[in-house]
Scaffold this motif. Structure first.
Motif, PDB file in Angstrom:
ATOM      1  N   THR A   1     -65.969  74.446 152.664  1.00 15.35           N
ATOM      2  CA  THR A   1     -66.743  73.834 151.579  1.00 15.35           C
ATOM      3  C   THR A   1     -65.891  72.828 150.805  1.00 15.35           C
ATOM      4  OG1 THR A   1     -67.897  75.965 151.386  1.00 15.35           O
ATOM      5  CG2 THR A   1     -68.403  74.301 149.748  1.00 15.35           C
ATOM      6  N   ILE A   2     -65.359  71.841 151.519  1.00 19.23           N
ATOM      7  CA  ILE A   2     -64.589  70.761 150.907  1.00 19.23           C
ATOM      8  C   ILE A   2     -65.549  69.599 150.657  1.00 19.23           C
ATOM      9  CG2 ILE A   2     -62.609  69.226 151.162  1.00 19.23           C
ATOM     10  CD1 ILE A   2     -61.568  71.268 153.282  1.00 19.23           C
ATOM     11  N   LEU A   3     -65.699  69.200 149.385  1.00 18.02           N
ATOM     12  CA  LEU A   3     -66.711  68.233 148.994  1.00 18.02           C
ATOM     13  C   LEU A   3     -66.114  66.880 148.668  1.00 18.02           C
ATOM     14  CD1 LEU A   3     -68.693  70.610 146.599  1.00 18.02           C
ATOM     15  CD2 LEU A   3     -69.347  69.972 148.922  1.00 18.02           C
ATOM     16  N   ALA A   4     -66.904  65.819 148.926  1.00 19.41           N
ATOM     17  CA  ALA A   4     -66.507  64.466 148.550  1.00 19.41           C
ATOM     18  C   ALA A   4     -67.761  63.608 148.513  1.00 19.41           C
ATOM     19  CB  ALA A   4     -65.489  63.892 149.528  1.00 19.41           C
ATOM     20  N   SER A   5     -67.661  62.465 147.846  1.00 20.34           N
ATOM     21  CA  SER A   5     -68.804  61.560 147.744  1.00 20.34           C
ATOM     22  C   SER A   5     -68.327  60.133 147.971  1.00 20.34           C
ATOM     23  CB  SER A   5     -69.474  61.692 146.373  1.00 20.34           C
ATOM     24  OG  SER A   5     -70.635  60.910 146.311  1.00 20.34           O
ATOM     25  N   PHE A   6     -69.142  59.341 148.682  1.00 20.01           N
ATOM     26  CA  PHE A   6     -68.761  57.971 149.035  1.00 20.01           C
ATOM     27  C   PHE A   6     -69.966  57.052 148.858  1.00 20.01           C
ATOM     28  CE2 PHE A   6     -66.461  61.045 151.576  1.00 20.01           C
ATOM     29  CZ  PHE A   6     -65.138  60.666 151.417  1.00 20.01           C
ATOM     30  N   GLY A   7     -69.696  55.774 148.705  1.00 15.79           N
ATOM     31  CA  GLY A   7     -70.774  54.798 148.635  1.00 15.79           C
ATOM     32  C   GLY A   7     -71.393  54.583 150.006  1.00 15.79           C
ATOM     33  N   ASN A   8     -72.684  54.320 150.033  1.00 20.64           N
ATOM     34  CA  ASN A   8     -73.365  54.048 151.306  1.00 20.64           C
ATOM     35  C   ASN A   8     -73.251  52.564 151.616  1.00 20.64           C
ATOM     36  OD1 ASN A   8     -74.855  54.176 153.610  1.00 20.64           O
ATOM     37  ND2 ASN A   8     -76.722  54.956 152.659  1.00 20.64           N
ATOM     38  N   ASP A   9     -72.029  52.141 151.882  1.00 22.19           N
ATOM     39  CA  ASP A   9     -71.708  50.757 152.230  1.00 22.19           C
ATOM     40  C   ASP A   9     -70.511  50.803 153.174  1.00 22.19           C
ATOM     41  OD1 ASP A   9     -69.295  51.012 150.644  1.00 22.19           O
ATOM     42  OD2 ASP A   9     -70.513  50.613 148.871  1.00 22.19           O
ATOM     43  N   PRO A  10     -70.135  49.665 153.786  1.00 22.83           N
ATOM     44  CA  PRO A  10     -69.032  49.715 154.767  1.00 22.83           C
ATOM     45  C   PRO A  10     -67.741  50.335 154.240  1.00 22.83           C
ATOM     46  CG  PRO A  10     -70.224  47.659 154.985  1.00 22.83           C
ATOM     47  CD  PRO A  10     -70.811  48.353 153.794  1.00 22.83           C
ATOM     48  N   ASP A  11     -67.361  50.017 152.999  1.00 27.35           N
ATOM     49  CA  ASP A  11     -66.123  50.595 152.447  1.00 27.35           C
ATOM     50  C   ASP A  11     -66.256  52.105 152.272  1.00 27.35           C
ATOM     51  OD1 ASP A  11     -64.920  48.124 152.368  1.00 27.35           O
ATOM     52  OD2 ASP A  11     -65.414  47.743 150.266  1.00 27.35           O
ATOM     53  N   GLY A  12     -67.419  52.539 151.749  1.00 31.75           N
ATOM     54  CA  GLY A  12     -67.628  53.969 151.566  1.00 31.75           C
ATOM     55  C   GLY A  12     -67.667  54.715 152.884  1.00 31.75           C
ATOM     56  N   ILE A  13     -68.261  54.095 153.902  1.00 27.19           N
ATOM     57  CA  ILE A  13     -68.350  54.731 155.221  1.00 27.19           C
ATOM     58  C   ILE A  13     -66.963  54.845 155.846  1.00 27.19           C
ATOM     59  CG2 ILE A  13     -69.304  54.487 157.547  1.00 27.19           C
ATOM     60  CD1 ILE A  13     -71.714  53.029 156.113  1.00 27.19           C
ATOM     61  N   ALA A  14     -66.136  53.828 155.632  1.00 24.48           N
ATOM     62  CA  ALA A  14     -64.749  53.902 156.115  1.00 24.48           C
ATOM     63  C   ALA A  14     -64.019  55.053 155.424  1.00 24.48           C
ATOM     64  CB  ALA A  14     -64.031  52.576 155.845  1.00 24.48           C
ATOM     65  N   GLY A  15     -64.279  55.237 154.133  1.00 29.56           N
ATOM     66  CA  GLY A  15     -63.680  56.362 153.419  1.00 29.56           C
ATOM     67  C   GLY A  15     -64.165  57.692 153.948  1.00 29.56           C
ATOM     68  N   LEU A  16     -65.446  57.770 154.311  1.00 30.71           N
ATOM     69  CA  LEU A  16     -65.996  59.002 154.892  1.00 30.71           C
ATOM     70  C   LEU A  16     -65.336  59.305 156.231  1.00 30.71           C
ATOM     71  CD1 LEU A  16     -68.026  61.327 155.082  1.00 30.71           C
ATOM     72  CD2 LEU A  16     -69.718  59.681 155.932  1.00 30.71           C
ATOM     73  N   ALA A  17     -65.127  58.276 157.045  1.00 35.21           N
ATOM     74  CA  ALA A  17     -64.474  58.473 158.357  1.00 35.21           C
ATOM     75  C   ALA A  17     -63.054  59.007 158.159  1.00 35.21           C
ATOM     76  CB  ALA A  17     -64.458  57.166 159.136  1.00 35.21           C
ATOM     77  N   ALA A  18     -62.322  58.441 157.171  1.00 39.56           N
ATOM     78  CA  ALA A  18     -60.957  58.905 156.893  1.00 39.56           C
ATOM     79  C   ALA A  18     -60.974  60.349 156.387  1.00 39.56           C
ATOM     80  CB  ALA A  18     -60.309  57.982 155.860  1.00 39.56           C
ATOM     81  N   PHE A  19     -61.964  60.672 155.564  1.00 39.14           N
ATOM     82  CA  PHE A  19     -62.120  62.043 155.050  1.00 39.14           C
ATOM     83  C   PHE A  19     -62.333  63.029 156.201  1.00 39.14           C
ATOM     84  CE2 PHE A  19     -65.271  65.247 153.528  1.00 39.14           C
ATOM     85  CZ  PHE A  19     -64.472  65.923 152.608  1.00 39.14           C
ATOM     86  N   CYS A  20     -63.173  62.648 157.153  1.00 40.01           N
ATOM     87  CA  CYS A  20     -63.432  63.521 158.304  1.00 40.01           C
ATOM     88  C   CYS A  20     -62.186  63.705 159.154  1.00 40.01           C
ATOM     89  CB  CYS A  20     -64.559  62.928 159.158  1.00 40.01           C
ATOM     90  SG  CYS A  20     -66.180  62.959 158.363  1.00 40.01           S
ATOM     91  N   ARG A  21     -61.443  62.612 159.377  1.00 43.92           N
ATOM     92  CA  ARG A  21     -60.216  62.714 160.169  1.00 43.92           C
ATOM     93  C   ARG A  21     -59.165  63.556 159.440  1.00 43.92           C
ATOM     94  NH1 ARG A  21     -61.539  57.243 161.652  1.00 43.92           N
ATOM     95  NH2 ARG A  21     -60.392  56.473 159.838  1.00 43.92           N
ATOM     96  N   GLN A  22     -59.057  63.384 158.129  1.00 41.25           N
ATOM     97  CA  GLN A  22     -58.080  64.143 157.340  1.00 41.25           C
ATOM     98  C   GLN A  22     -58.284  65.648 157.485  1.00 41.25           C
ATOM     99  OE1 GLN A  22     -58.317  63.297 153.143  1.00 41.25           O
ATOM    100  NE2 GLN A  22     -56.971  64.988 152.572  1.00 41.25           N
ATOM    101  N   HIS A  23     -59.550  66.047 157.548  1.00 42.47           N
ATOM    102  CA  HIS A  23     -59.862  67.480 157.639  1.00 42.47           C
ATOM    103  C   HIS A  23     -60.208  67.913 159.065  1.00 42.47           C
ATOM    104  CE1 HIS A  23     -59.655  68.040 153.305  1.00 42.47           C
ATOM    105  NE2 HIS A  23     -60.329  66.917 153.170  1.00 42.47           N
ATOM    106  N   GLN A  24     -59.922  67.035 160.031  1.00 37.69           N
ATOM    107  CA  GLN A  24     -60.062  67.334 161.459  1.00 37.69           C
ATOM    108  C   GLN A  24     -61.486  67.758 161.835  1.00 37.69           C
ATOM    109  OE1 GLN A  24     -56.923  70.282 161.981  1.00 37.69           O
ATOM    110  NE2 GLN A  24     -55.429  68.667 162.437  1.00 37.69           N
ATOM    111  N   ALA A  25     -62.463  67.109 161.228  1.00 35.62           N
ATOM    112  CA  ALA A  25     -63.860  67.384 161.587  1.00 35.62           C
ATOM    113  C   ALA A  25     -64.138  66.847 162.980  1.00 35.62           C
ATOM    114  CB  ALA A  25     -64.805  66.731 160.566  1.00 35.62           C
ATOM    115  N   GLY A  26     -64.751  67.677 163.801  1.00 33.53           N
ATOM    116  CA  GLY A  26     -65.069  67.257 165.162  1.00 33.53           C
ATOM    117  C   GLY A  26     -66.439  66.617 165.286  1.00 33.53           C
ATOM    118  N   LEU A  27     -67.253  66.716 164.225  1.00 28.31           N
ATOM    119  CA  LEU A  27     -68.606  66.184 164.267  1.00 28.31           C
ATOM    120  C   LEU A  27     -69.085  65.904 162.847  1.00 28.31           C
ATOM    121  CD1 LEU A  27     -71.144  65.643 166.105  1.00 28.31           C
ATOM    122  CD2 LEU A  27     -71.855  67.981 165.555  1.00 28.31           C
TER     123      LEU A  27
END
Length: 313
Positions: A23-49
């Motif tokens: 249950t690790i939470l975060a919020s990002f903008g629905n724009d290219p910069d925010g989506i890039a941040g979401l991708a980095a967040f997923c990689r940081q926490h080793q999300a597979g999907l």
């Protein structure tokens, strides 16, 4: 070991994410910069999907950009997620809470990545959707015209709009036909489907845009995708009435129309329809059965065309 999944609740402006387990939470903008941040967040926490709901369009940019960033994504049905939440006793609804529910639903359902559409598939889908809108607009304008038979000024205005819409319709049809002709697989599928009398260019385009899986799934699976598979409703000694539910309405609607036309030319379809009517089946039941039978036939032709294309290449 439990797979790490990032659930994402999508809105017009925000992407609320929740990593499960943990249950690790975060919020990002629905724009290219925010989506890039979401991708980095997923990689940081080793999300597979990463999993998100289909929200009518707000999710498309995130879905495509995450795939481009190398983050596998899956789409899921909002109704299924909501029912899962209710079954788990989660009656509250907030964006962050929904993100966690999406992630837990993905674990329970063992969701797999949804393949990203190719640029050509995206363009075809957009063209077909726009053609459907223009066609609907023409129908609306014609209905308005019928109510103004004695008003020359308003008739002239409506006729001008109809002429513009018809020009757009012809242009869209040309673009769609060119795309299909230029793609060897699509051209082969189109030839196979158009061998069925009653199946015209718009039907071919709708199937390719809205049911790209056709020819790769079993008859039962493709019927479920289109919402044309009768669903059982039995319990104990009770045999409930079969009904259809869900599926892709755009595909189902065109198949209803085409099946009725195809039955005028195909004796086997006509005989099938007449047999059901003679047995006292309701007209809507007959309509569904006829569309289902046509879809099964088109699925078989698509399977053969795909095999021929694969052998040729």
């Amino acid at each position: 070991m439990m797979k790490i999944i990032c659930g994402v609740d999508v809105s017009k402006a925000r992407l609320d994410a929740c990593i499960e387990p943990g249950t690790i939470l975060a919020s990002f903008g629905n724009d290219p910069d925010g989506i890039a941040g979401l991708a980095a967040f997923c990689r940081q926490h080793q999300a597979g999907l990463t999993v998100m709901e289909a929200t009518g369009g707000y999710e498309r940019q995130a879905f495509l950009l995450l795939w481009e960033a190398g983050m596998p994504c899956a789409m899921t049905n909002p109704r299924s997620v909501r029912r899962y939440a209710e079954a788990m006793g989660i009656l509250e609804k907030t964006d962050r809470l929904d993100a966690g529910v999406i992630a837990r639903f993905a674990h329970a359902k063992n969701l797999q990545p949804t393949p990203a559409p190719t640029p050509a598939q995206q363009r075809l889908k957009a063209l077909v959707a726009r053609l459907r809108q223009v066609t609907d607009d023409i129908t609306v304008q014609k209905q308005r015209r019928a109510c103004l038979a004695d008003n020359a000024e308003m008739l002239a205005s409506i006729d001008e709009v109809i002429a513009l819409l018809k020009r757009q319709s012809r242009k869209l049809e040309g673009e769609i036909a060119s795309m299909i002709d230029d793609d060897p697989l699509w051209a082969q599928l189109a030839g196979a489907w158009r061998s069925v009398k009653g199946v015209a260019g718009r039907t071919v385009a709708r199937l390719m845009a809205d049911l790209p899986e056709i020819g790769t799934y079993s008859n039962k699976a493709v019927a479920k995708l289109a919402g044309l598979a009768p669903l059982a409703d039995d319990s104990g000694k009770r045999n409930g009435k079969r009904s259809i539910r869900g599926g892709r309405a755009s595909v189902r609607s065109i198949l209803f129309l085409v099946a009725r036309t195809a039955a005028k030319y195909d004796k086997s379809l006509a005989a099938f329809r007449d047999r059901l009517l003679a047995a006292g089946k309701h007209k809507m039941t007959v309509r569904i059965a006829l569309a289902h039978k046509l879809l099964v036939r088109l699925n078989a032709k698509a399977r053969e065309a795909r095999a021929q294309y694969a052998n040729a290449t």
